[in-house]
Design an enzyme around this catalytic site. Structure first.
Site, PDB file in Angstrom:
ATOM      1  CG  ASP A 140      -2.250   0.613   0.896  1.00 55.84           C
ATOM      2  OD1 ASP A 140      -2.334   1.792   0.536  1.00 55.84           O
ATOM      3  OD2 ASP A 140      -3.361  -0.137   1.084  1.00 55.84           O
ATOM      4  CG  HIS A 199      -5.524   3.424   1.602  1.00 55.36           C
ATOM      5  ND1 HIS A 199      -5.364   1.978   0.954  1.00 55.36           N
ATOM      6  CD2 HIS A 199      -6.922   3.367   1.712  1.00 55.36           C
ATOM      7  CE1 HIS A 199      -6.305   1.495   0.917  1.00 55.36           C
ATOM      8  NE2 HIS A 199      -7.192   2.318   1.318  1.00 55.36           N
ATOM      9  CB  SER A 203      -9.505   0.021   1.789  1.00 51.89           C
ATOM     10  OG  SER A 203      -9.671   0.407   0.509  1.00 51.89           O
TER      11      SER A 203
END
Length: 642
Positions: free
Chosen positions: A226, A262, A445
């Protein structure tokens, strides 16, 4: 000699003699607790001794009292009890000493040292290392060790000591924000919020932890590919393992860019540590391999997956991708993913998960549609399909996320929050501040790393599972939510094979481990006649008996007279554990298994003992076998008190 220092392993212990307790070994079958000079029995077996408090005699200290007790006919050995400095656990010397002589010491010289303290040779392990035992003419074994240590002939003289060990049972995490992590266990409400959820609409993480008797192995490596990992976050900083940044091509991670945050919440959902503060992930003990820098590039795709495989990633979680038809996967990317799924974990295959995507489309993120990937969709705190979660025939599983009530996750220290909101609402959708380290999160996610954490629990239960088996288990153990009409051949376009159930997945992982280890075992006889040993059953059950108590058992239960001697092996709170232990004990030792059912703090528990003997020495002999073959702290027990 009320205080002394002795060697114990790599440490030196400072010992203080107890002023009220002694250890006794009796020569008769009569329990030490029944002796007239004993006020109270505290422990039935510690280093082969009954630990008792002697009846008080005015004007006599513990040394005088013990000397008198030693003279009694029924007492074989009496010894002092000690406490290590800073500890409240009683400690006794068993009577054996582990002695290492200086290099070059001749056997004759060693013998002189043994004879000086009237020690008996028990076992010689090397020319300079041996085990000796005190005899009736020897001083206290602690004093012997202390004096031997002063000799130039002796390198180490360590008395064998016994004390109580802590019994580690699983306890629910006490992290302060755990009650708000409804995706782990949904009680039907959020503390402090006037909002109802659907009780039970969760991933059954707490149940899986209890089944494992812990929160998973610390040898499982979860790679999170990520952007934006805050490696100083209190829930992540102690777990980092072999980090890599594709942008810097090093272990120096790119941090501080407000556009990239994120990765931090994604990682926390999978593996945030249980440290008494904040939140916990599904697999709090797993190690964290952050791989920073997502990219559509063929070269970068190959590098990120190859890096994970070469550096020991067991699980690879990816909460990113694309649904733009112009950027579907080509053969190079497909091959890179397939190679990791095939060659990872020493050929068992890395477990690769991709998010289905949050586009409310009738097809998945192209990466998630790869046949070697576990494609993860999202459900809500009401056990409904999250409307944003992409649908498609390649969807494998769904897991709790937002869409009703959001997920609580870690936030990077540089996370700017939702740009169009202000104040606390930038991070918390209900406006209730939960501190600077967390935020509300969601989407596929979040559901994807949640399933990644569950995969880590499955591998903790059974490290030999292949990637294909993990996928099969997740599918077969999922809970079918939504309308039955939405499923065709067990699969739904919205839910895949259903909402993930961590407890059932872990149970199946354990079942497969047991099946592989022991395809058939003898039938179990729980309980036994008091008149003598139970005979092993000739027939074996179809299938096998698993460590979680699943299988076919045969009972032959009879009442046991509360008299005689046995060997107590444990106290269990789960009846399935009783069945497993009873089967194993009877099969290994060919003796009756005795179970006492009792209440403890409002809970039913089961004391398990093996053997029913008329004489203490028979139970003592069996105890030695049990300890040697099972490596557990069993002890001879009076069956009238079990």
């Amino acid at each position: 000699m009320s205080n002394l220092k002795i060697r114990n392993g790599k440490n030196e212990l400072s010992l203080k003699k107890s002023k009220s307790l002694v250890g006794l070994r009796t020569q008769t079958d009569k329990a030490a607790a029944d002796a007239p000079f004993v006020q109270e029995e505290l422990l039935q077996n510690l280093g082969g001794f009954n630990i008792v408090k002697l009846s008080k005699e005015e004007g006599k200290d513990i040394d005088q009292q013990l000397d008198e007790v030693r003279e009694r006919q029924e007492v074989e050995v009496g010894t002092h009890v000690y406490y290590a400095e800073g500890s409240d656990k009683p400690l006794v010397a068993t009577g054996e000493l582990y002695i290492t002589f200086a290099a070059g010491t001749e056997p004759a010289e060693q013998q002189i040292a043994l004879e000086e303290f009237k020690l008996e040779l028990v076992e010689r392990r090397t020319p300079t290392r041996l085990i000796a035992r005190v005899t009736a003419g020897s001083p206290n074994p602690l004093k012997v060790a202390h004096l031997l240590q002063q000799s130039s002939l002796v390198k180490v003289a360590e008395p064998d000591l016994d004390t109580l060990l802590d019994e580690y049972e699983y306890q629910d995490p006490a992290d302060e924000l755990v009650p708000q992590q409804w995706h782990l266990r949904n009680a039907g409400y959020i503390p402090g919020a006037n909002y109802r959820l659907r009780q039970g609409a969760d991933a059954k993480i707490f149940d899986a932890w209890r089944r494992l008797n812990g929160m998973g192995s610390d040898r499982i490596n979860i790679a999170i590919i990520d952007n934006g990992f805050d490696l100083s976050h209190p829930d992540l900083r102690t777990k980092v393992f072999r980090p890599f940044d594709l942008w810097t091509q090093s272990s120096n991670m790119s941090q501080g860019d407000a556009r990239f945050t994120h990765g931090t919440p994604c990682a926390s959902v999978a593996l945030a540590i249980s440290n008494g503060r904040g939140i916990v992930g599904a697999a709090p003990n797993a190690r964290f391999m952050p791989v920073n820098g997502t990219s559509f590039s063929n070269r970068a795709t190959e590098q990120m997956f190859d890096y994970c495989v070469k550096n020991g990633a067991d699980i690879i979680s990816c909460s990113w991708g694309t649904t733009d038809p112009k950027f579907s996967l080509g053969p190079i990317k497909e091959a890179a993913i397939a190679r990791a799924a095939r060659e990872g974990r020493g050929g068992k295959g890395a477990i690769i998960l991709f998010a289905a995507g949050n586009d409310d489309l009738d097809y998945l993120n192209f990466y998630a549609a790869h046949p070697d990937v576990i494609a993860v969709g999202a459900t809500t705190s009401k056990d409904t399909h999250a409307s944003y979660s992409n649908r498609g025939r390649e969807l494998d599983i769904c897991a709790p996320s937002n869409g009703d009530w959001p997920i609580l996750a870690a936030r990077a220290s540089w996370d700017p929050g939702i740009t169009w909101e202000s104040g606390v609402y930038k991070y918390y959708r209900d406006g209730r501040d939960r501190g600077p380290h967390y935020k509300h999160f969601g989407g596929t996610s979040s559901s994807t790393p949640l399933v990644a954490g569950i995969c880590a629990l499955m591998l903790s239960a059974n490290p030999d599972l292949t990637a294909r088996e993990v996928k099969e288990i997740l599918r077969s153990t999922a809970d079918k939510i939504g309308s039955p009409s939405e499923y065709t051949n067990g699969r739904s376009l919205k839910y895949g094979y259903g909402r993930v159930n961590a407890d059932r997945a872990v149970a199946e992982a354990l079942r497969r481990k047991d099946r592989a280890a022991a395809p058939t075992v003898p039938a179990a006889t729980v309980g036994a006649p008091s008149s003598g040993p139970a005979q092993p059953s000739a027939a074996a059950p179809a299938g096998g008996i698993s460590s979680n108590g699943q299988g076919l058992f045969r009972f032959s239960v009879k009442a046991q007279l509360a008299q005689g001697w046995g060997v107590q092996v444990g106290v269990f709170g789960d009846y399935s554990n009783v069945l497993v232990q009873a089967e194993k004990l009877e099969r290994m030792f060919r003796q009756p298994v005795i179970v006492r059912i009792m209440e403890l703090n409002g809970r039913t528990v089961y004391k398990v003992a093996i053997g029913a003997f008329a004489r203490f020495d028979e139970a003592k002999q069996l105890n030695e076998r049990v300890k040697a073959e099972l490596g557990i702290s069993a002890f001879p027990a009076d069956l009238s008190k079990v």
